[in-house]
Design an enzyme around this catalytic site. Structure first.
Site, PDB file in Angstrom:
ATOM      1  N   ILE A 215       0.852  -1.181   0.000  1.00 38.91           N
ATOM      2  CA  ILE A 215       0.000   0.000   0.000  1.00 38.91           C
ATOM      3  C   ILE A 215       0.888   1.232   0.000  1.00 38.91           C
ATOM      4  CG2 ILE A 215      -0.185  -0.115   2.525  1.00 38.91           C
ATOM      5  CD1 ILE A 215      -2.914   1.267   0.234  1.00 38.91           C
ATOM      6  N   SER A 216       0.571   2.220  -0.847  1.00 34.22           N
ATOM      7  CA  SER A 216       1.289   3.489  -0.847  1.00 34.22           C
ATOM      8  C   SER A 216       2.773   3.266  -1.142  1.00 34.22           C
ATOM      9  CB  SER A 216       1.055   4.204   0.490  1.00 34.22           C
ATOM     10  OG  SER A 216       1.513   5.528   0.461  1.00 34.22           O
ATOM     11  N   ALA A 217       3.661   3.670  -0.226  1.00 41.30           N
ATOM     12  CA  ALA A 217       5.091   3.448  -0.451  1.00 41.30           C
ATOM     13  C   ALA A 217       5.411   1.970  -0.557  1.00 41.30           C
ATOM     14  CB  ALA A 217       5.906   4.079   0.668  1.00 41.30           C
TER      15      ALA A 217
END
Length: 539
Positions: A215-217
């Protein structure tokens, strides 16, 4: 958003692995005492990156390492600053920080494994590469995902890795010491993935059916792990498919030379003269206690430590190859599948993370994330904020502009550039699974007000099926309908997704219905991508 897991009941479990030792974990139980999953937390996969190993590639454990021990409590997390970017957010007192942070957490479904072993998801946490932990918190607890009745059962592995300046400090001083000293956090993730491939069969997993995701980074990291494998055929080809939740690559990472300013600022913050030799500077930096380093990160002008183009883990043509389809050809030839998508309000969290404090500060905060020439091009592309008499209103508009730029670069534009590049490279549409999440369970109201819609990472309760966190009985069919396709994809790489065009995605709408719709952000996302590509002479 980062509360500790809810464990209604538990009992000890033991795993005796020949050649490794006896591992004592935890079996998570439901309210009736039925087994949901087996959890082994804090398994060391590399030597502690401390002392002289600070800012070095991770070092593998010696052959014959004895893993015997207790794995029923989470271990330490990489030191990090505190981002107070959500309303009423406080530090979780259960989280313990230390530079010794290279541990894996493993969750295994209860019950008999499939004949071929469980599929495996190697999931990398989010947090800008600055903050976060390997799923020590409630929203990513997979106990219900792995329990009886779940349509998406698989082993989950999450690595702790070095973050911020511990994982991504770059400078000539480090390269003079060792030409391979950069992107330490990515190398941590890779070593954890290699460990998983080597040992996951002992936990009931199928080492030939490993997906990498995040998720995300963590999605950004997963993409780089996928790129690394496709460009290094000599490496173990571990990754069969990728789950990219709310992130992609929108720009070539800064060079080591561009990052030198940040290295120098860090040295000066601690009174280290720049005229010292590289060895002397590193010796003094390594002598600073880890907590002192972490406590001063947000006092730096350049406070965000990201991946750098080092010619090794990150090759200098990464963005170009994604943009022009070269990477897509490699994915096509490898036969891999990807899930790629977003939520309907990525903007809000980005607007509130390191927001500009003035019009002048807008450039600095965008430049923290992207190279200077890209920052200039982006600020020319987006509509400028007009002058306003009300200073508070003006700063709010600056902050909103910042959120729009960063959410586009991190998610809305980056994922569309990636998808377009995959199609250019000949990846068939049936191997690209696009999605958008607009549905939020009622339980999420305790974390974010309803008007925030589904903010960045607000869909974790969907992917991890957080029944224990308050999913309502009448909502469960909605979750299961989404997870059914996800579970099929995790097992085989195939599912009936419904999309037939590049510019379509599968939408889980606010009312809980699933439909295929046209992508209204497609043209703008590609325009942002062309703007960035133009900076590098790629159009």
């Amino acid at each position: 958003m980062y509360e500790s897991p809810i464990i209604l009941g538990s009992k000890p479990c033991t795993l005796n692995i020949p050649g490794m030792g006896v591992l004592h974990g935890l079996t998570v139980l439901d309210e009736n005492g039925k087994e949901k999953c087996h959890r082994f937390t804090g398994i060391r996969y590399a030597k502690p990156p401390v002392g002289k190993l600070r800012w070095r590639r991770p070092v593998t454990l010696e052959d014959g390492y004895d893993y015997s021990g207790d794995y029923n409590q989470f271990k330490t997390i990489c030191p990090q600053p505190f981002y107070n970017n959500r309303k009423n957010q406080v530090r979780n007192p259960d989280f313990k920080y230390d530079e010794d942070c290279l541990f894996l957490n493993i969750w295994v479904p209860a019950g008999e494994k499939p004949a071929e072993g469980w599929p495996v998801l190697y999931f990398i946490h989010g947090g800008w590469l600055q903050v976060g932990n390997p799923l020590h918190y409630r929203q990513c607890d997979p106990q219900d995902l792995q329990a009886d009745g779940s349509p998406a059962k698989f082993i989950l592995v999450s690595p702790g890795h070095r973050l911020n300046l511990f994982g991504f400090l770059a400078g000539k001083e480090l390269l003079e010491e060792d030409p391979k000293s950069s992107n330490f956090g990515f190398w941590d993730q890779r070593l954890g993935l290699e460990w998983t491939y080597k040992h996951i069969e002992s936990f009931g997993g199928n080492k030939e059916n490993i997906a990498v995701g995040g998720i995300s980074a963590g999605s950004y990291s997963a993409l780089f792990q996928l790129i690394y494998e496709t460009y290094h055929p000599e490496a173990n080809q571990i990754i069969k498919r990728a789950l990219l939740l709310s992130n992609g690559l929108s720009v070539q990472p800064k060079s080591v030379e561009e990052s030198q300013i940040q290295f120098n600022e860090l040295a000066q913050k601690f009174g280290i003269p720049l005229e010292l030799s590289s060895a002397e500077k590193l010796e003094k930096l390594r002598a600073i206690p880890f907590q002192d380093l972490a406590d001063n990160i947000l006092n730096l002008r350049l406070h965000t430590f990201r991946a750098v183009t080092d010619g090794d883990f990150v090759n200098p043509n990464t963005f170009k190859d994604i943009y022009d389809g070269t990477f897509g050809k490699r994915i096509r030839d490898s036969g891999r599948e990807l899930i790629i998508g977003e939520v309907n309000n990525e903007h809000s969290i980005y607007a509130n993370t390191n927001p500009p404090k003035s019009k002048e500060d807008l450039f600095n905060q965008v430049n923290n994330y992207y190279p200077e020439k890209v920052t200039k091009a982006l600020l020319e592309l987006y509509p400028k904020v007009p002058d306003m008499e009300d200073e508070k209103e003006y700063l709010a508009a600056i902050k909103a502009l910042f959120g729009s730029i960063v959410s586009d670069m991190q998610v809305y534009a980056s994922t569309r550039v990636l998808i377009n590049g995959l199609v250019k490279g000949g990846v068939p549409l049936e191997k690209i699974y696009r999605y958008r999440i607009a549905f939020r369970g009622k339980f999420f109201d305790k974390y974010e007000p309803p008007e925030s819609l589904v903010p960045h990472a607000g869909d974790l309760g969907l992917w991890f099926y957080n029944v224990v966190d308050g999913i309502l009985p009448e909502e469960i069919p909605i979750y299961k309908a989404w997870l059914k396709s996800y579970g099929e994809w995790m097992s085989t790489g195939k599912t009936d997704w419904g999309t037939t065009k590049t510019e379509e995605y599968r939408l889980l709408d606010a009312d809980g219905t699933i439909k295929v719709v046209d992508d209204e952000k497609w043209d703008w996302g590609l325009k942002v991508g062309r703007t960035v590509a133009g900076v590098f002479g790629l159009n």
